[in-house]
Structure formats: structure tokens, C-alpha cells
Design a protein around this motif. Sequence first.
Motif, short mmCIF file in Angstrom:
data_model
loop_
_atom_site.label_atom_id
_atom_site.label_comp_id
_atom_site.label_asym_id
_atom_site.label_seq_id
_atom_site.Cartn_x
_atom_site.Cartn_y
_atom_site.Cartn_z
N GLY A 1 -104.81 -32.68 7.83
CA GLY A 1 -104.77 -32.82 6.30
C GLY A 1 -105.14 -34.48 6.13
O GLY A 1 -106.16 -34.71 6.43
N ALA A 2 -104.25 -35.30 5.33
CA ALA A 2 -104.73 -36.62 4.88
C ALA A 2 -105.06 -37.43 6.09
O ALA A 2 -105.59 -38.34 6.02
CB ALA A 2 -103.49 -37.07 4.26
N ALA A 3 -104.31 -37.07 7.27
CA ALA A 3 -104.69 -37.73 8.75
C ALA A 3 -106.17 -37.53 9.24
O ALA A 3 -106.82 -38.30 9.57
CB ALA A 3 -103.86 -37.35 9.82
N SER B 1 -101.87 -37.39 13.97
CA SER B 1 -100.89 -37.14 12.68
C SER B 1 -101.20 -35.90 12.26
O SER B 1 -102.39 -35.37 12.20
CB SER B 1 -101.07 -38.39 11.67
OG SER B 1 -100.55 -37.95 10.57
N ALA B 2 -100.05 -35.14 11.69
CA ALA B 2 -100.23 -33.97 10.91
C ALA B 2 -100.34 -34.09 9.51
O ALA B 2 -100.00 -33.08 8.77
CB ALA B 2 -98.76 -33.43 11.27
N GLY B 3 -100.71 -35.39 9.02
CA GLY B 3 -100.90 -35.50 7.49
C GLY B 3 -99.60 -35.70 6.92
O GLY B 3 -98.65 -36.37 7.32
N ALA B 4 -99.45 -35.49 5.48
CA ALA B 4 -98.49 -36.13 4.83
C ALA B 4 -97.13 -35.32 5.45
O ALA B 4 -97.17 -34.08 5.72
CB ALA B 4 -98.67 -35.35 3.36
N ASP B 5 -96.07 -36.08 5.33
CA ASP B 5 -94.70 -35.47 5.85
C ASP B 5 -94.51 -34.45 4.62
O ASP B 5 -93.94 -34.70 3.41
CB ASP B 5 -94.01 -36.63 5.72
CG ASP B 5 -92.36 -36.00 6.47
OD1 ASP B 5 -92.11 -34.84 6.13
OD2 ASP B 5 -91.74 -36.72 7.13
N LEU B 6 -94.41 -33.07 5.01
CA LEU B 6 -94.17 -32.20 3.99
C LEU B 6 -92.63 -32.01 3.71
O LEU B 6 -92.49 -31.12 2.59
CB LEU B 6 -94.74 -30.75 4.49
CG LEU B 6 -96.27 -30.93 4.67
CD1 LEU B 6 -96.72 -29.42 5.13
CD2 LEU B 6 -97.07 -31.07 3.47
N THR B 7 -91.99 -32.88 4.16
CA THR B 7 -90.44 -32.72 3.86
C THR B 7 -89.93 -33.59 2.63
O THR B 7 -89.01 -33.45 2.17
CB THR B 7 -89.31 -33.05 5.08
OG1 THR B 7 -89.67 -34.46 5.42
CG2 THR B 7 -89.74 -32.15 6.23
N GLY C 1 -97.70 -40.04 21.25
CA GLY C 1 -97.10 -38.74 21.62
C GLY C 1 -98.29 -37.85 21.64
O GLY C 1 -99.34 -38.11 21.93
N ARG C 2 -98.19 -36.49 21.12
CA ARG C 2 -99.31 -35.41 21.30
C ARG C 2 -100.00 -35.30 20.24
O ARG C 2 -100.58 -34.20 20.07
CB ARG C 2 -98.27 -34.08 21.81
CG ARG C 2 -97.75 -33.32 20.75
CD ARG C 2 -97.27 -32.08 21.24
NE ARG C 2 -96.36 -31.34 20.29
CZ ARG C 2 -96.80 -30.45 19.55
NH1 ARG C 2 -98.09 -30.37 19.57
NH2 ARG C 2 -96.11 -29.80 18.68
N ALA C 3 -99.84 -36.15 19.09
CA ALA C 3 -100.87 -35.96 18.12
C ALA C 3 -101.44 -37.24 17.44
O ALA C 3 -100.48 -38.12 17.57
CB ALA C 3 -100.14 -35.12 16.75
#
Length: 260
Positions: A110-112, A63-69, A59-61
Motif C-alpha cells: 500500500g502506501a509503503a 511496512s504494511a502501509g496505512a494502519d487499517l485499525t 522485523g519481518r517487513a
Amino acid sequence: MLNNEFVELSKKGKVAVLTLNSQERLNAFNKTMRAGLVEATKLIETDDDIRVVVFTGAGRAFSAGADLTEGTAGHASFVEQCAAEYKPWFMAIHDSKKVYIAAINGACAGAASAAAMNCDLIVMADDAYIYQAFSAIGLMPDMGATWLLLHKIGYQRAFEMAISAGRLTAADCLKLGIANKVVSPDRLLPAALEFAKELAKGAPLAQQATKALMRKAMHMSYSEVIDEEARMQSALIDSEDGRNAKEAFLRKEQPVFIGK
Ligand code: T3D
């Protein structure tokens, strides 16, 4: 090969492709994905056919790092969570005999950002960026991002990036030596795969020895590195590949490496 809802692992010849796939949240690392990455890196390491791994995001990334949910996802603390769910696959890539190429599309946050910078090589789409998202949510860099940034761009730039949630564009990354190649978004995967296939033709033992030493040479003195190189080089010179490649050179032929 791997059965995980959010991580795909495929293999063609000597090249494996490891893909994060949780696109609604820009491939943020959730608990299932983190378990998949622990398992995938183990499978990769024990598969003798695999020489090079392309690590990317669907897809378009990237990764946005840790899943903040998710928070600490059932662990008593982040210390526990890090040791169980993150550090094993970060160290597996660090210590791996395989060459890891991060192929970064879009956000790498972030972590990514640490996951990508921990790879051996980086190819980026020209619209991709590395984002030190941590301080925007009141955190500090983790997963070794502090160490990685410091070694790659020096204290002043690393510190500014960390405390001001800085972003590095693909062009910045190329200039700073973080990215090896920058290509158009539609060329990202083809370019990373071409790079991987080319590297997979190289001398496996020499690549493994080079990675192992380069990963620790920064903590050694110049004198210690010369001694360690000589010890490792000795083994390479005596290997079948070393002997055959030298003979092939003298016969003006291309060497074929077998990893022995
Ligand atoms: O608590 C702990 O787990 C500690 C561990 C820390 C390690 C870390 O990695 S801390 C850093 C965590 N990551 C971030 O803080 C980055 C958060 N994301 C963003 O800042 C932006 O999404 C991006 C700059 C990366 C991309 O922006 P944009 O505008 O292209 O996309 P978007 O619209 O913000 O995101 C699209 C969707 O993904 C959106 O959901 P929606 O509104 O469509 O339902 C967004 O909420 C979701 N998403 C993005 N990042 C995350 C996320 N969901 C969960 N976790 C995320 N990290």
C-alpha cells in the motif's frame, strides 16, 4: 535526536538510518509513526552532516502501509489526513538534498510501496515484495503510487498491478528497474549501508543537482532539460569541488569533496 515510539533515527558519520518499528502490525503507518516521519525528515534535512539516508523497517517487513485499525485518525476526511500526516514527509524525501535508499525486507504494501518507490534508490532482500494492496480493500493507489508505478513500469503493467492487488517480487523489481540491488535477507542492512557509505564519498553538489533535475525532468522538454543542465553544470564547474576534482584528476589523485 528523535523521540518517537515507532520511528528510530540514528546516524554514523554521513549516513543516517531511519527505521520503522511497530512490528506487531508489520510497521503499518500509525498516527504516531506518521508524525515521527514528518519530524525525522525535517531533522535529516537540517543536519548538514547527513548525506545519505537508509530507510528500512524492523522485523519481518518494511511496512504494511496505512494502519487499517485507525481510519482517518481524527481528521474530517482522508484529504485532510493526507495533507497533514502523509504528504509532508513524502515531499520531504522527494525534494530532499540527501540521497534516500529504501532497504526493503518482507512486505512493502500500500502506501509503503509508494514510500519506497519515492526513494532515490532501492535495495531489496530476495524474499521482499512490493504489494499494491489497495484494491484488495476497495481502494485505489495513493501517496503518489499511481504516478510512481506509471513512470516506472508503464501504463498497462501499472494499471494491472493497481486493479488486481498485484505483487512484484524482488527479482521482478530488479528486472523492471525498480530495485537497484537484491541481496539475501541477512545482507540487506549491511549492503544498504555499504552502498550509502560509498555514495557519501561522492560529490555532494553534483548529487544534489542531479536529483533535483531528474525529479522534474520528466515534465520538461528535451530542449528545456539541456538548458537547465547547462545552468546547473555551470555552477558545478565553478564550485570549489568542481575545480579541485579536476585538478586532482590531472595530478592522478583521488578528489576529496567538501560540498562547496
Ligand atoms: O484507511 C486508510 O488509512 C486509507 C489509506 C490507505 C493507504 C494504504 O496504505 S491502503 C493499504 C493498507 N495495507 C494493506 O491493505 C495491507 C494489509 N496487510 C496485508 O495484506 C498482509 O498483512 C501482508 C500481505 C502485508 C503481510 O501478510 P502476512 O501473512 O505476512 O502477515 P499478517 O499475518 O497478515 O499480518 C501480521 C499482523 O499485522 C496481523 O495482526 P495479528 O493477526 O498478528 O494480530 C495483521 O492484522 C497486522 N497487519 C498487517 N497489515 C496491517 C496490519 N494491521 C494494521 N494495518 C495494516 N495495514
